[in-house]
Design an enzyme around this catalytic site. Sequence first.
Site, PDB file in Angstrom:
ATOM      1  N   ASP A   1       7.169 -11.628  -2.485  1.00  0.00           N
ATOM      2  CA  ASP A   1       6.195 -10.539  -2.517  1.00  0.00           C
ATOM      3  C   ASP A   1       6.792  -9.197  -2.121  1.00  0.00           C
ATOM      4  O   ASP A   1       6.263  -8.145  -2.504  1.00  0.00           O
ATOM      5  CB  ASP A   1       5.022 -10.853  -1.584  1.00  0.00           C
TER       6      ASP A   1
ATOM      7  N   GLY B   1      -6.122  -7.480  -4.235  1.00  0.00           N
ATOM      8  CA  GLY B   1      -4.700  -7.780  -4.323  1.00  0.00           C
ATOM      9  C   GLY B   1      -3.981  -7.581  -3.000  1.00  0.00           C
ATOM     10  O   GLY B   1      -4.597  -7.333  -1.962  1.00  0.00           O
TER      11      GLY B   1
ATOM     12  N   CYS C   1       1.200 -18.037   2.170  1.00  0.00           N
ATOM     13  CA  CYS C   1       0.754 -19.249   1.485  1.00  0.00           C
ATOM     14  C   CYS C   1       0.163 -20.263   2.454  1.00  0.00           C
ATOM     15  O   CYS C   1      -0.971 -20.709   2.301  1.00  0.00           O
ATOM     16  CB  CYS C   1       1.915 -19.869   0.715  1.00  0.00           C
TER      17      CYS C   1
ATOM     18  N   LYS D   1      -7.309 -23.494  -0.562  1.00  0.00           N
ATOM     19  CA  LYS D   1      -7.516 -24.714  -1.340  1.00  0.00           C
ATOM     20  C   LYS D   1      -8.182 -25.797  -0.508  1.00  0.00           C
ATOM     21  O   LYS D   1      -8.947 -26.605  -1.038  1.00  0.00           O
ATOM     22  CB  LYS D   1      -6.193 -25.212  -1.922  1.00  0.00           C
TER      23      LYS D   1
ATOM     24  N   HIS E   1      -5.153 -42.353 -22.266  1.00  0.00           N
ATOM     25  CA  HIS E   1      -6.576 -42.123 -22.540  1.00  0.00           C
ATOM     26  C   HIS E   1      -7.420 -42.883 -21.527  1.00  0.00           C
ATOM     27  O   HIS E   1      -7.128 -44.024 -21.210  1.00  0.00           O
ATOM     28  CB  HIS E   1      -6.912 -42.597 -23.953  1.00  0.00           C
TER      29      HIS E   1
ATOM     30  N   ILE F   1      -7.731 -13.839  -6.327  1.00  0.00           N
ATOM     31  CA  ILE F   1      -8.303 -14.005  -4.991  1.00  0.00           C
ATOM     32  C   ILE F   1      -9.822 -13.843  -5.037  1.00  0.00           C
ATOM     33  O   ILE F   1     -10.567 -14.645  -4.455  1.00  0.00           O
ATOM     34  CB  ILE F   1      -7.691 -12.992  -4.004  1.00  0.00           C
TER      35      ILE F   1
END
Length: 448
Positions: A297, A259, A41, A50, A427, A177
């Site tokens: 993982d 993956g 990560c 990111k 809003h 990915i």
Amino acid sequence: MRKFDVVVIGGGPGGSDCAIRLAQRGKKVAIVEKKHFGGTCTNVGCIPTKALLYVSGLYAGIKEKGKRLGLSGELSYDLKGMKKHMERSILMSRKGTEALLKKYGVAIIKGTAYFDRGNFYVEESGEELKGDYYVIATGSQPKIPATLRVEGVWNSDDVFTMESIPQSIVIIGGGVIGIEMATLFSNLGSSVTIVEMMNRLLPNEDIDVSKAIEKSLTRRGIKVLLSTAVKKIEKSETFNIKLNNEMEFSSERVLVAIGREPVIPKGLEKKIDTNKGAIITDRDFKSSLPNVYAIGDARGKVMLAHVASAEGVYVAEKLSGNNPEIDFNAFPSVVYSTPEVASVGLKEEEDGLKDGLKSFLFPMSANGRANTMGERDGFVKLVVDAKGTIVGGSLVGAHVSETLMELVLAIKKRMTLKDLSEVIHPHPTISEAIRDAVEGLEGNPLHI
């Protein structure tokens, strides 16, 4: 020889959070990390991706919408500057994790753990890792089939060491990915082609999400080839890609993004029950070996940082004598594409919803905040059961990664349409589209 209550192997989000929570509960804990804290990560996944996507998105957004929004002037990007931003982000996350481990008294052992003769050892020092319990949190690595292992072909890790943006790139894989990488390179002007074996992009998402993302990517000039496989890659001055449909073309770069696959300590695979290289566990994350747990993982299930973290905390609480809960029906998933994708719970497949379920899709084009940003693509789609309980939500649009939590909480707490309809939303915000979808399911849509 040091002795610990628990030895955690792997310093990613799952292992680090597990170790910290154990220490908070009064356990004597060690964590073994062979390279950098933060795992996939922090170092080659969420954080660097990111960081680059954010900067490239600013650049592309101004280039694409600037004139229409009243902005003018020359604009360019500096890859070196972008990478410095990325590296700062990585370093802050990495150092933050290590600082927290030290703060809570976790013993940090730098090295590579392996399993031999019924025990765990550190390869570099030869130290035996003695613990009452062990937690395997060793993460994953990019999956690359032998047929695609050609010199110069990138995996997702390689992107972060690139020295220039390619003029053209073929991305093999249309999952999370692949879509994020396609967005990144398209933002920076590359000619992008996605090759996906399945008949739709993001095959684990709602069918309407897949359609919307394909439409959006195609509109931005990205070529999408579905139900297609790469047969062969040859390297010369460029890469020559041959597909299973006899189609053939060249590209400056090729990126394999199909993956990731689990990584487990060397030697352990011979003694522990696995399935396709992943450690098999029960619902409490116990493996087939006494006192050995596995999270994240390494289990080969949901390969997401926040899921690994949740599993790590669960195991820590369990080993501390508590009775934690973990709800895999309410785990969020996000794709940081343009537009973003965010989802939780049940999704509609190609053959429709299961009996007793119904859905409503509210378009972002009718959302005031989306229109002020010039981000009209996307929707909020809710799925409810026969009792009106929220069981699924799929969002496509600007900032939906930040909007999703309302639906995660709704599904976790089994909230109903009535519960959400009684909530006043500010809003103008993207979140209003959730209430609009609720009203649509109630048969009283106010804004379409």
